[in-house]
Design a protein around this motif. Structure first.
Motif, PDB file in Angstrom:
ATOM      1  N   ASN A  21       0.983  -1.144   0.164  1.00 28.76           N
ATOM      2  CA  ASN A  21      -0.185   0.093   0.405  1.00 28.76           C
ATOM      3  C   ASN A  21       1.265   1.170   0.417  1.00 28.76           C
ATOM      4  O   ASN A  21       1.215   1.870   0.711  1.00 28.76           O
ATOM      5  CB  ASN A  21      -0.995   0.349   1.164  1.00 28.76           C
ATOM      6  CG  ASN A  21      -2.344  -0.958   1.187  1.00 28.76           C
ATOM      7  OD1 ASN A  21      -2.453  -1.331   0.004  1.00 28.76           O
ATOM      8  ND2 ASN A  21      -2.374  -1.840   2.021  1.00 28.76           N
ATOM      9  N   THR A  31     -11.031   5.907  -6.341  1.00 26.85           N
ATOM     10  CA  THR A  31     -11.027   4.575  -5.874  1.00 26.85           C
ATOM     11  C   THR A  31     -10.725   4.804  -4.333  1.00 26.85           C
ATOM     12  O   THR A  31     -11.442   6.224  -3.678  1.00 26.85           O
ATOM     13  CB  THR A  31      -8.639   4.955  -5.961  1.00 26.85           C
ATOM     14  OG1 THR A  31      -8.025   5.688  -5.082  1.00 26.85           O
ATOM     15  CG2 THR A  31      -8.808   4.152  -7.709  1.00 26.85           C
ATOM     16  N   LEU A  32     -10.579   3.606  -3.878  1.00 33.24           N
ATOM     17  CA  LEU A  32     -10.951   3.625  -2.526  1.00 33.24           C
ATOM     18  C   LEU A  32      -9.586   3.201  -1.852  1.00 33.24           C
ATOM     19  O   LEU A  32      -9.099   3.006  -1.004  1.00 33.24           O
ATOM     20  CB  LEU A  32     -11.481   2.274  -2.228  1.00 33.24           C
ATOM     21  CG  LEU A  32     -12.657   2.068  -3.078  1.00 33.24           C
ATOM     22  CD1 LEU A  32     -12.866   0.645  -2.911  1.00 33.24           C
ATOM     23  CD2 LEU A  32     -13.638   2.523  -2.485  1.00 33.24           C
ATOM     24  N   ASP A  33      -8.849   4.550  -1.241  1.00 27.77           N
ATOM     25  CA  ASP A  33      -7.779   5.129  -1.218  1.00 27.77           C
ATOM     26  C   ASP A  33      -7.973   6.460   0.510  1.00 27.77           C
ATOM     27  O   ASP A  33      -7.259   6.153   0.457  1.00 27.77           O
ATOM     28  CB  ASP A  33      -6.785   6.459  -2.285  1.00 27.77           C
ATOM     29  CG  ASP A  33      -7.069   7.349  -2.245  1.00 27.77           C
ATOM     30  OD1 ASP A  33      -9.002   7.341  -2.246  1.00 27.77           O
ATOM     31  OD2 ASP A  33      -6.704   8.540  -3.278  1.00 27.77           O
ATOM     32  N   ASP A  35      -8.652   5.388   3.759  1.00 29.58           N
ATOM     33  CA  ASP A  35      -7.884   5.367   4.329  1.00 29.58           C
ATOM     34  C   ASP A  35      -6.559   6.373   4.158  1.00 29.58           C
ATOM     35  O   ASP A  35      -6.460   6.411   5.529  1.00 29.58           O
ATOM     36  CB  ASP A  35      -7.890   3.955   4.837  1.00 29.58           C
ATOM     37  CG  ASP A  35      -9.002   3.092   5.153  1.00 29.58           C
ATOM     38  OD1 ASP A  35      -9.814   3.968   5.438  1.00 29.58           O
ATOM     39  OD2 ASP A  35      -9.645   2.116   5.094  1.00 29.58           O
ATOM     40  N   GLU A  79       1.379  -2.953  -5.289  1.00 32.24           N
ATOM     41  CA  GLU A  79       0.396  -2.156  -4.812  1.00 32.24           C
ATOM     42  C   GLU A  79       0.929  -0.409  -4.552  1.00 32.24           C
ATOM     43  O   GLU A  79       1.361  -0.635  -3.155  1.00 32.24           O
ATOM     44  CB  GLU A  79       0.818  -3.081  -2.725  1.00 32.24           C
ATOM     45  CG  GLU A  79       0.134  -4.334  -3.237  1.00 32.24           C
ATOM     46  CD  GLU A  79      -0.066  -4.717  -1.906  1.00 32.24           C
ATOM     47  OE1 GLU A  79      -0.521  -3.865  -1.034  1.00 32.24           O
ATOM     48  OE2 GLU A  79      -0.879  -5.664  -1.297  1.00 32.24           O
ATOM     49  N   GLU A  81       0.417   3.310  -5.380  1.00 34.81           N
ATOM     50  CA  GLU A  81      -0.873   4.153  -5.752  1.00 34.81           C
ATOM     51  C   GLU A  81      -0.625   4.431  -7.945  1.00 34.81           C
ATOM     52  O   GLU A  81      -1.421   4.355  -8.801  1.00 34.81           O
ATOM     53  CB  GLU A  81      -1.981   5.239  -5.233  1.00 34.81           C
ATOM     54  CG  GLU A  81      -2.526   5.233  -5.263  1.00 34.81           C
ATOM     55  CD  GLU A  81      -2.831   6.904  -4.365  1.00 34.81           C
ATOM     56  OE1 GLU A  81      -4.194   7.331  -4.786  1.00 34.81           O
ATOM     57  OE2 GLU A  81      -2.329   7.500  -3.623  1.00 34.81           O
ATOM     58  N   ASP A 109      -7.137  -1.418 -10.775  1.00 35.81           N
ATOM     59  CA  ASP A 109      -8.263  -2.146  -9.355  1.00 35.81           C
ATOM     60  C   ASP A 109      -9.196  -1.435  -8.504  1.00 35.81           C
ATOM     61  O   ASP A 109      -8.748   0.239  -8.638  1.00 35.81           O
ATOM     62  CB  ASP A 109      -6.845  -2.382  -9.166  1.00 35.81           C
ATOM     63  CG  ASP A 109      -7.233  -3.035  -7.456  1.00 35.81           C
ATOM     64  OD1 ASP A 109      -7.468  -4.147  -6.836  1.00 35.81           O
ATOM     65  OD2 ASP A 109      -7.263  -2.505  -7.021  1.00 35.81           O
ATOM     66  N   GLU A 110     -10.287  -1.425  -7.834  1.00 38.50           N
ATOM     67  CA  GLU A 110     -10.769  -0.744  -7.649  1.00 38.50           C
ATOM     68  C   GLU A 110     -10.117  -0.016  -6.045  1.00 38.50           C
ATOM     69  O   GLU A 110     -10.229   1.060  -5.649  1.00 38.50           O
ATOM     70  CB  GLU A 110     -11.988  -0.833  -6.624  1.00 38.50           C
ATOM     71  CG  GLU A 110     -11.956  -2.746  -6.001  1.00 38.50           C
ATOM     72  CD  GLU A 110     -13.345  -2.839  -5.728  1.00 38.50           C
ATOM     73  OE1 GLU A 110     -13.574  -4.031  -4.581  1.00 38.50           O
ATOM     74  OE2 GLU A 110     -14.429  -3.042  -6.450  1.00 38.50           O
ATOM     75  N   ARG A 111      -8.788  -0.634  -5.268  1.00 32.67           N
ATOM     76  CA  ARG A 111      -8.553   0.259  -4.319  1.00 32.67           C
ATOM     77  C   ARG A 111      -7.446   1.073  -4.823  1.00 32.67           C
ATOM     78  O   ARG A 111      -7.151   1.556  -4.258  1.00 32.67           O
ATOM     79  CB  ARG A 111      -7.624  -1.066  -3.328  1.00 32.67           C
ATOM     80  CG  ARG A 111      -8.747  -1.956  -2.655  1.00 32.67           C
ATOM     81  CD  ARG A 111      -7.381  -3.300  -2.139  1.00 32.67           C
ATOM     82  NE  ARG A 111      -6.105  -2.242  -1.827  1.00 32.67           N
ATOM     83  CZ  ARG A 111      -5.129  -2.877  -0.730  1.00 32.67           C
ATOM     84  NH1 ARG A 111      -4.890  -4.514  -1.494  1.00 32.67           N
ATOM     85  NH2 ARG A 111      -5.122  -2.114  -1.079  1.00 32.67           N
ATOM     86  N   THR A 146      -9.684  -5.928 -11.398  1.00 35.11           N
ATOM     87  CA  THR A 146      -8.170  -6.615 -11.101  1.00 35.11           C
ATOM     88  C   THR A 146      -6.467  -5.842 -11.270  1.00 35.11           C
ATOM     89  O   THR A 146      -7.184  -4.439 -12.697  1.00 35.11           O
ATOM     90  CB  THR A 146      -7.630  -7.569 -10.434  1.00 35.11           C
ATOM     91  OG1 THR A 146      -6.833  -8.082  -9.359  1.00 35.11           O
ATOM     92  CG2 THR A 146      -7.634  -8.634 -11.616  1.00 35.11           C
TER      93      THR A 146
END
Length: 321
Positions: A21, A31-33, A35, A79, A81, A109-111, A146
């Motif tokens: 990460n 994206t789901l970033d 956090d 991993e 970004e 990738d959704e993350r 993915t």
């Protein structure tokens, strides 16, 4: 009297590292970033980000250094970004004078995590690169967004090679339940190699990545490995050694496979010398029940300030003169 073996200048290290990460501090609405922002649950800050960049740079610069006397010539990354975090990693103090350049493309990738390849342009020249989408569905029939496979064609010390960097679908929904996804990724690699073989005479490949499967898993042994490929990582996984440790069990999801052409000694080519897990003490927990496992950045939401939850892996090649 004991004499330490001198590094060999003709050894070239090729590594792979899941950097756990590597996010910047900026919120990307696509994206789901969330956090990994200062307002997020992990309280990700510029100071923590800068500390991680330095530590990852230190780790990368030292992969294979004991025997080669220099930083790796190629390193695949998982991993990351975006392109900017890789660029800032290469600008970290341990790497900024090594002459690294980078190849990166955004994946769906959704993350928001991607793969990348960093290379020292003194030794490796890029000829072409492409991203190969892995089109698979979840068990409910919806698309699983993915990571793409990164395919880089280049010349390493005069030898034409193909490098494929992977980060295969995770086991988050269960190892058996998701194995079909990783089998699909292995089949896509084989299709890519077959396409290249139709375009070139006797191409050579280096296939690296976090496969989320061990060397003896179905996806690797039955679908990725073929008579013309060799996996040196089969000999490295043991009860007390691997690249990642989950629930006190070692795995070797991080692997580097390559064409058996690297066992020849023809002039102007490279020969395989060794493979290893780069698990130096500074990369591991020193004490406690997690002693000797990777010193990670977070444990759940608790900030530890470490490197990654994976150790890097590597191979070393000798240039035949």
């Amino acid at each position: 009297m004991f004499f330490k073996k001198k590094p060999s200048p003709e050894l070239y290290t090729i590594g792979f590292y899941n950097v756990e990460n590597l996010f910047d501090v900026h919120n990307d609405p696509a994206t789901l970033d969330d956090d990994y922002t200062s307002d997020g649950v992990l309280h990700w800050t510029k100071k923590r980000y800068g500390k991680k960049l330095y530590k990852l740079g230190r780790a990368i610069a030292n992969i294979g250094y004991d025997t080669s006397g220099m930083a790796p010539v190629l390193v695949g990354l998982a991993e990351v970004e975006n392109r900017e975090v890789v660029r800032e990693l290469l600008g970290s103090r341990p790497l900024k004078d090594k002459g690294y350049e980078l190849i990166h493309n955004d994946s769906p990738d959704e993350r928001g995590i991607d793969t990348a390849l960093i290379y020292r342009s003194r030794y490796f020249r890029v000829l072409a690169s492409e991203t190969i989408p892995l089109l698979i569905d979840n068990v409910n029939g919806e698309r699983d967004y993915t990571r793409d496979i990164l395919h880089v064609t280049g010349v390493l010390n005069g030898q034409h090679i193909h490098v494929l960097v992977n980060h295969w679908p995770s086991r988050r929904e269960g190892g058996e339940e998701t194995v079909y996804k990783r089998v699909a990724a292995a089949q896509l690699i084989q299709e890519t190699m077959e396409r290249v073989r139709k375009e070139e005479s006797s191409p050579v490949f280096i296939i690296m990545g976090d496969f989320n499967d061990d060397p003896f898993s179905e996806s690797i042994r039955e679908y990725l490995l073929s008579p013309d490929l060799y996996n040196p990582m089969e000999k490295l996984l043991s009860y007390d050694s691997g690249s990642a440790n989950y629930n006190f069990k070692w795995n070797l999801f991080d692997q580097i496979l390559f064409s058996r052409d690297f066992f020849t000694e023809e002039k102007g080519t490279h020969s395989f010398v060794k493979a290893g897990i780069f698990n130096k003490r500074f990369l591991a927990e020193w004490t406690g029940r997690f002693k000797d496992t990777p010193f990670r950045t977070y444990a759940g939401r608790r900030y530890l300030g470490g490197y990654s939850d994976h150790f890097p892996v590597y191979i070393q090649l000798r240039l035949n003169m």
